[in-house]
Design a protein around this motif. Structure first.
Motif: not given
Length: 151
Positions: A120, A131-132, A105-107, A109-110, A127, A102-103
């Protein structure tokens, strides 16, 4: 656990075999040991299941390389004060596809390109550390995305 037990029983010098491996393929070959026949019909002790492959798949082996072999190699390089081990660890990450989680994928998509495991791992690190913690402006990528272009 069955895979690890089979590896310990059937192999000598696990540390050396993994750390001195010259490629991802040689590590795959080393980790290809299959656990005993019992595990073809069991996931848990005493509970029979349908027959399945008891060995690790490619994704499982990649996970072991990314999360165990590479850190072990890097730690060995730091301990022995030989940075060539760290370079070898990075080279392994460059030979493996990006993780799928998920991390990542989130990165992705940005708009950040995540193709190899080294990408990765970098994305996960960014992240977790920026990010968090909402430190976007302290991150070069976050600052680039958030700051307006005045030209």
């Amino acid at each position: 656990m069955a895979q690890l037990a089979a590896l310990i029983i059937q192999s000598d010098n696990i540390f050396s075999s993994l750390v001195y491996a010259d490629s991802v393929t040689s590590i795959y070959n080393y980790l290809c040991i299959k656990p005993g026949n019992y595990w073809r019909e069991h996931y848990y002790f005493g509970k029979t299941t349908q027959k399945h492959s008891a060995g690790l798949g490619e994704a499982g082996m990649e996970g072991i390389i990314i999360n165990a072999v590479v850190p072990l190699m890097a730690a060995y390089g730091i301990h022995s004060d030989d940075h060539s081990w760290i370079e070898r660890a990075i080279q392994l990450l460059e030979q493996i596809k990006s993780e799928k989680n998920s991390i990542v994928q989130r990165v992705a998509t940005s708009g950040i390109w995540v193709e190899k495991a080294c990408d990765s791992q970098a994305a996960i690190e960014l992240y977790k550390n920026y990010c968090t913690k909402r430190k976007c402006l302290h991150c070069k990528i976050g600052a680039y995305i958030l700051k307006p272009d005045y030209t």
